[in-house]
Design a protein around this motif. Sequence first.
Motif, PDB file in Angstrom:
ATOM      1  N   VAL A 264       0.838  -1.202   0.000  1.00  0.00           N
ATOM      2  CA  VAL A 264       0.000   0.000   0.000  1.00  0.00           C
ATOM      3  C   VAL A 264       0.873   1.252   0.000  1.00  0.00           C
ATOM      4  O   VAL A 264       0.629   2.202  -0.755  1.00  0.00           O
ATOM      5  N   GLU A 265       1.903   1.253   0.844  1.00  0.00           N
ATOM      6  CA  GLU A 265       2.807   2.401   0.908  1.00  0.00           C
ATOM      7  C   GLU A 265       3.533   2.594  -0.422  1.00  0.00           C
ATOM      8  O   GLU A 265       3.658   3.717  -0.931  1.00  0.00           O
ATOM      9  N   SER A 266       4.020   1.497  -0.996  1.00  0.00           N
ATOM     10  CA  SER A 266       4.746   1.562  -2.262  1.00  0.00           C
ATOM     11  C   SER A 266       3.849   2.077  -3.385  1.00  0.00           C
ATOM     12  O   SER A 266       4.262   2.925  -4.196  1.00  0.00           O
ATOM     13  N   HIS A 267       2.603   1.586  -3.431  1.00  0.00           N
ATOM     14  CA  HIS A 267       1.664   2.013  -4.476  1.00  0.00           C
ATOM     15  C   HIS A 267       1.316   3.488  -4.304  1.00  0.00           C
ATOM     16  O   HIS A 267       1.211   4.232  -5.296  1.00  0.00           O
ATOM     17  N   THR A 268       1.166   3.927  -3.057  1.00  0.00           N
ATOM     18  CA  THR A 268       0.861   5.332  -2.792  1.00  0.00           C
ATOM     19  C   THR A 268       2.002   6.224  -3.272  1.00  0.00           C
ATOM     20  O   THR A 268       1.777   7.276  -3.873  1.00  0.00           O
ATOM     21  N   LYS A 269       3.248   5.786  -3.023  1.00  0.00           N
ATOM     22  CA  LYS A 269       4.412   6.548  -3.497  1.00  0.00           C
ATOM     23  C   LYS A 269       4.415   6.646  -5.024  1.00  0.00           C
ATOM     24  O   LYS A 269       4.731   7.696  -5.587  1.00  0.00           O
ATOM     25  N   SER A 270       4.063   5.547  -5.682  1.00  0.00           N
ATOM     26  CA  SER A 270       4.009   5.549  -7.152  1.00  0.00           C
ATOM     27  C   SER A 270       2.972   6.542  -7.669  1.00  0.00           C
ATOM     28  O   SER A 270       3.207   7.259  -8.645  1.00  0.00           O
TER      29      SER A 270
ATOM     30  N   ASP B 182      12.078  11.761   3.076  1.00  0.00           N
ATOM     31  CA  ASP B 182      11.388  12.181   4.315  1.00  0.00           C
ATOM     32  C   ASP B 182      10.053  12.850   3.997  1.00  0.00           C
ATOM     33  O   ASP B 182       9.033  12.578   4.645  1.00  0.00           O
ATOM     34  N   LYS B 183      10.072  13.737   2.989  1.00  0.00           N
ATOM     35  CA  LYS B 183       8.846  14.433   2.606  1.00  0.00           C
ATOM     36  C   LYS B 183       7.843  13.460   2.003  1.00  0.00           C
ATOM     37  O   LYS B 183       6.641  13.534   2.290  1.00  0.00           O
ATOM     38  N   MET B 184       8.349  12.522   1.180  1.00  0.00           N
ATOM     39  CA  MET B 184       7.478  11.510   0.576  1.00  0.00           C
ATOM     40  C   MET B 184       6.793  10.679   1.655  1.00  0.00           C
ATOM     41  O   MET B 184       5.578  10.446   1.604  1.00  0.00           O
ATOM     42  N   ASN B 185       7.558  10.235   2.654  1.00  0.00           N
ATOM     43  CA  ASN B 185       6.992   9.421   3.741  1.00  0.00           C
ATOM     44  C   ASN B 185       5.933  10.197   4.522  1.00  0.00           C
ATOM     45  O   ASN B 185       4.925   9.629   4.952  1.00  0.00           O
ATOM     46  N   GLU B 186       6.169  11.496   4.671  1.00  0.00           N
ATOM     47  CA  GLU B 186       5.194  12.336   5.391  1.00  0.00           C
ATOM     48  C   GLU B 186       3.888  12.439   4.598  1.00  0.00           C
ATOM     49  O   GLU B 186       2.787  12.329   5.166  1.00  0.00           O
ATOM     50  N   ILE B 187       4.012  12.642   3.278  1.00  0.00           N
ATOM     51  CA  ILE B 187       2.822  12.749   2.422  1.00  0.00           C
ATOM     52  C   ILE B 187       2.051  11.432   2.428  1.00  0.00           C
ATOM     53  O   ILE B 187       0.818  11.412   2.546  1.00  0.00           O
ATOM     54  N   VAL B 188       2.789  10.310   2.310  1.00  0.00           N
ATOM     55  CA  VAL B 188       2.157   8.977   2.308  1.00  0.00           C
ATOM     56  C   VAL B 188       1.411   8.753   3.623  1.00  0.00           C
ATOM     57  O   VAL B 188       0.259   8.275   3.634  1.00  0.00           O
ATOM     58  N   ALA B 189       2.053   9.099   4.744  1.00  0.00           N
ATOM     59  CA  ALA B 189       1.425   8.909   6.066  1.00  0.00           C
ATOM     60  C   ALA B 189       0.135   9.723   6.179  1.00  0.00           C
ATOM     61  O   ALA B 189      -0.874   9.241   6.711  1.00  0.00           O
TER      62      ALA B 189
ATOM     63  N   LYS C  99      -6.160   8.841   6.301  1.00  0.00           N
ATOM     64  CA  LYS C  99      -7.577   9.047   5.972  1.00  0.00           C
ATOM     65  C   LYS C  99      -8.178   7.720   5.526  1.00  0.00           C
ATOM     66  O   LYS C  99      -7.715   7.119   4.554  1.00  0.00           O
ATOM     67  N   GLU C 100      -9.202   7.293   6.225  1.00  0.00           N
ATOM     68  CA  GLU C 100      -9.785   5.973   5.981  1.00  0.00           C
ATOM     69  C   GLU C 100     -10.259   5.798   4.540  1.00  0.00           C
ATOM     70  O   GLU C 100     -10.021   4.757   3.912  1.00  0.00           O
ATOM     71  N   ASP C 101     -10.921   6.806   3.991  1.00  0.00           N
ATOM     72  CA  ASP C 101     -11.438   6.709   2.618  1.00  0.00           C
ATOM     73  C   ASP C 101     -10.300   6.543   1.609  1.00  0.00           C
ATOM     74  O   ASP C 101     -10.403   5.737   0.678  1.00  0.00           O
TER      75      ASP C 101
END
Length: 450
Positions: free
Chosen positions: A372-378, A395-402, A407-409
């Motif tokens: 899920v994290e990897s797909h979100t980064k893509s 660091d910024k990418m990880n913050e955006i992904v988090a 958000k549940e939706d």
Amino acid sequence: MKITQENTNNLQAELKVVVSPEDYQEKVDKVLKDYRKNAEIPGFRKGKAPMGMIVKKYRTPVLVDEVNKMLQSELYKYISDEKVKVLGSPMPVKDQKVDWENDTIFNFKYEIGLSPDFDVKISKKDKLTYYKIEADTKIVDTYANDIAKRYGKMSNPKVSSEGDLVFCEIVQLDLDGNLMQNGVKNEATVSMDFITDKKIKQKFIGVKKKDSFKVNVKKAFTNHTDLSAMLNISSEELQDLSSEEFQFTVKNVSKLEPAKMNKELFEKVYGKDSVKTVKEFKAKIKEEAERSYTTESDRMLKNDVVNYLLDKVKFDMPDDFLKKWLVHTSEQSVNLEQIESEYDMYSKSLRWQLIENSILEIFEIKVDSKEVESHTKSLITMQMNQYGQPAPEDDKMNEIVANILAKEDERKKIYDQLYDIKTLEVYKEKFKLIEKAIAYEDFVKLASKK
């Protein structure tokens, strides 16, 4: 608390629940003691009211609340522990009478719908058509011309010709053809490509600065969303126009000169030495267009798989229970007749959900948090690239992904995307797919029929 299950028919059952004092008494006593500590009753200091008075005043509502909380948790625990495959949720049997004042043992009954047993088998005997969309010459030429325009240059000719952009002052006229006082007035660029009436389009050709002419805007621009934006009014105001006649006064003419299809353009688009001729340029465009159409082909395949398996995999549903359950759980006031009118659509959706869940289990399709994290980064990287921006630092990418996955939706949407990708891979592997070439226009017609 004692819970027993009694099947009333093949796909419905009744849960009988017996609640005894040993199940609830300790919890009720604790709540009542807490009430006493904080109770402010006239004639007594705070927390010093007689316990008998507290019991008399609060016991029944506390008992009802505690028993209901226990029923909720214990019913779902029973369903989980006993691996009861339910559809919907337990629904209280109607007209149960409970004497909260005098009884100490309480009996409750709940209806449940049971999930049917069925097998999903997919093999090469199951045949579906996979439509491979081809980009024809017309589409390729259109894309090539669009690219040429994107890299073209803007000029300002004195007189407009077809396809130019005409910047105008636009003023509403009254029913006598005069400028309307307090009427709609705006300045906007008119693109001739969006004028649907041929005669009106001619009015914008051969004009120069300060030329004025009248236009019926609703006749000229049938896309009312674009028209509202051009006039800078709301869609409601557009519908209520007292006059559709406007005066257009030319303030400027702009011409987009497309870039020439030569080595300079090819290198700007695809890099040095990637493309050398117009033929190679259009071949590259055709390849990219057909690759982009894969998403639409896959969507069609998914739709065909759904319909095929819904037709192939037969099983009964606890329809009577589900209809009552939908009435019982609806946030809006609905009756059984209303549910009946929409039930086929709901039933089809639920049946597919059961089939798909079975497919996930049979083929051991799972999605974990790392995927899920990897797909979100893509997805983030792809979006940044669309705007010509580099991907964020780690660091910024990880913050955006988090932030997104918090958000549940959004999290559910990404999980669903990954499940769709993985199930599509299974369908392509297990079904016998008969590839069929199809022109894009024909594909659109076919998709609209389905």
